[in-house]
Design a protein around this motif. Sequence first.
Motif, PDB file in Angstrom:
ATOM      1  N   THR A  17      43.408 -79.465  60.072  1.00  0.00           N
ATOM      2  CA  THR A  17      44.312 -78.346  59.786  1.00  0.00           C
ATOM      3  C   THR A  17      43.555 -77.032  59.834  1.00  0.00           C
ATOM      4  OG1 THR A  17      45.706 -79.744  58.377  1.00  0.00           O
ATOM      5  CG2 THR A  17      45.903 -77.358  58.095  1.00  0.00           C
ATOM      6  N   SER A  51      53.171 -73.463  67.805  1.00  0.00           N
ATOM      7  CA  SER A  51      52.716 -74.155  66.589  1.00  0.00           C
ATOM      8  C   SER A  51      51.949 -73.245  65.635  1.00  0.00           C
ATOM      9  CB  SER A  51      51.853 -75.362  66.969  1.00  0.00           C
ATOM     10  OG  SER A  51      50.729 -74.951  67.735  1.00  0.00           O
ATOM     11  N   THR A  56      52.202 -75.660  62.447  1.00  0.00           N
ATOM     12  CA  THR A  56      52.034 -77.070  62.811  1.00  0.00           C
ATOM     13  C   THR A  56      50.863 -77.255  63.773  1.00  0.00           C
ATOM     14  OG1 THR A  56      53.625 -76.848  64.626  1.00  0.00           O
ATOM     15  CG2 THR A  56      54.495 -77.577  62.493  1.00  0.00           C
ATOM     16  N   ILE A  58      46.938 -77.699  65.109  1.00  0.00           N
ATOM     17  CA  ILE A  58      45.789 -78.501  64.699  1.00  0.00           C
ATOM     18  C   ILE A  58      44.528 -77.938  65.336  1.00  0.00           C
ATOM     19  CG2 ILE A  58      47.031 -80.646  64.239  1.00  0.00           C
ATOM     20  CD1 ILE A  58      46.336 -81.560  67.079  1.00  0.00           C
ATOM     21  N   SER A  62      45.177 -76.857  69.466  1.00  0.00           N
ATOM     22  CA  SER A  62      46.309 -75.938  69.458  1.00  0.00           C
ATOM     23  C   SER A  62      45.903 -74.536  69.895  1.00  0.00           C
ATOM     24  CB  SER A  62      46.938 -75.879  68.057  1.00  0.00           C
ATOM     25  OG  SER A  62      47.536 -77.112  67.721  1.00  0.00           O
ATOM     26  N   LYS A 168      55.425 -80.885  57.817  1.00  0.00           N
ATOM     27  CA  LYS A 168      54.471 -80.265  58.735  1.00  0.00           C
ATOM     28  C   LYS A 168      53.184 -81.072  58.823  1.00  0.00           C
ATOM     29  CE  LYS A 168      55.997 -75.468  58.108  1.00  0.00           C
ATOM     30  NZ  LYS A 168      55.614 -74.121  57.617  1.00  0.00           N
ATOM     31  N   ARG A 169      52.780 -81.672  57.705  1.00  0.00           N
ATOM     32  CA  ARG A 169      51.558 -82.476  57.719  1.00  0.00           C
ATOM     33  C   ARG A 169      51.731 -83.696  58.624  1.00  0.00           C
ATOM     34  NH1 ARG A 169      48.377 -82.231  52.965  1.00  0.00           N
ATOM     35  NH2 ARG A 169      48.901 -84.342  52.311  1.00  0.00           N
ATOM     36  N   ARG A 172      51.323 -82.603  62.214  1.00  0.00           N
ATOM     37  CA  ARG A 172      49.913 -82.434  62.585  1.00  0.00           C
ATOM     38  C   ARG A 172      49.259 -83.793  62.861  1.00  0.00           C
ATOM     39  NH1 ARG A 172      49.372 -79.161  57.535  1.00  0.00           N
ATOM     40  NH2 ARG A 172      50.428 -77.191  58.022  1.00  0.00           N
ATOM     41  N   LYS A 175      50.569 -85.014  66.204  1.00  0.00           N
ATOM     42  CA  LYS A 175      50.018 -84.223  67.309  1.00  0.00           C
ATOM     43  C   LYS A 175      48.581 -84.659  67.601  1.00  0.00           C
ATOM     44  CE  LYS A 175      52.704 -79.938  67.198  1.00  0.00           C
ATOM     45  NZ  LYS A 175      52.648 -78.466  67.051  1.00  0.00           N
ATOM     46  N   TRP A 176      47.825 -84.960  66.560  1.00  0.00           N
ATOM     47  CA  TRP A 176      46.445 -85.408  66.779  1.00  0.00           C
ATOM     48  C   TRP A 176      46.435 -86.731  67.531  1.00  0.00           C
ATOM     49  CZ3 TRP A 176      41.992 -82.755  65.932  1.00  0.00           C
ATOM     50  CH2 TRP A 176      40.811 -83.463  66.173  1.00  0.00           C
ATOM     51  N   SER A 187      53.906 -81.514  72.663  1.00  0.00           N
ATOM     52  CA  SER A 187      53.857 -81.072  71.271  1.00  0.00           C
ATOM     53  C   SER A 187      55.235 -80.626  70.795  1.00  0.00           C
ATOM     54  CB  SER A 187      52.850 -79.932  71.112  1.00  0.00           C
ATOM     55  OG  SER A 187      51.533 -80.395  71.341  1.00  0.00           O
TER      56      SER A 187
END
Length: 269
Positions: A17, A51, A56, A58, A62, A168-169, A172, A175-176, A187
């Motif tokens: 994050t 993002s 959002t 990372i 990002s 949101k977590r 993330r 997305k990772w 994304s």
Amino acid sequence: MTDQITDQFEAFLQRITLSDGEKLNALEQGQRLSRRIEQRPEVRECLITGSMVRSTAIRKFSDVDIVAVIEPNDQLVRSEPATLVSTVAQMLREMESDVQVSENAVRVTYIDDRAVDVLASIHLGINSEGDHEYRIPTAHREGWEVYAPEAQNRRIREATALLGEDFKRLIRLCKWWNKTHGQPISSHEIELFAYETFHQAIPELPLAVVHFSDFCRRHIDGSPLTQARLLEFNRLAQDAYTKQTSGDIQKSSELWGRVFGDEFTAVIA
């Protein structure tokens, strides 16, 4: 014992994050480039979205997104998608040294490895919900699609207000996984599918990942490679959560490490 997995998720999220300072620096860089682009006669305005704005983003993957709106009377409005992207790329090469076309956007990369993606767009009007809509090139620049950035921003705000920051977590985390597994989905789609998966409440994050991966597996009709990656994502997440709930924390940690890769494994170590 499940607390150990919770702690690992928390530590992993801290690693991926962006800090407030990192996000602010990235947005300021995007704003500086926006002001320069807006000086061009063919550009009506620039909108910073994506993002970074929605929190959002990372680390490592990002970038700041700029929507460059072309003047309605400029000849670029009548261009083919590939021509529009190429022309914007050439325009940016007159401003910056490291400029490359990346799918349907033009990426400007700076010496500190930060990047800004510039998406050329043509304003279409305002939809029934009051959002501005834009025509943008599709991912492979073979056609057009409609993009309403504020609608996406609003969805994330509404879902966060209803579900809390874990929404949101979760984005993330997913997305990772996506970025470290060949990016089988965009994304933008991850945010949309997270919004569609959870309507009333969001469970603990490991179980939320299971539900999200299952939703993607059932609803995305992609290439055989995409389908295979989504199926593996769902299978590993389900197995990891099953081991977690049965008390086999060591095996659960190993499986979550296979889901999220080296950064998660480093947390476990």
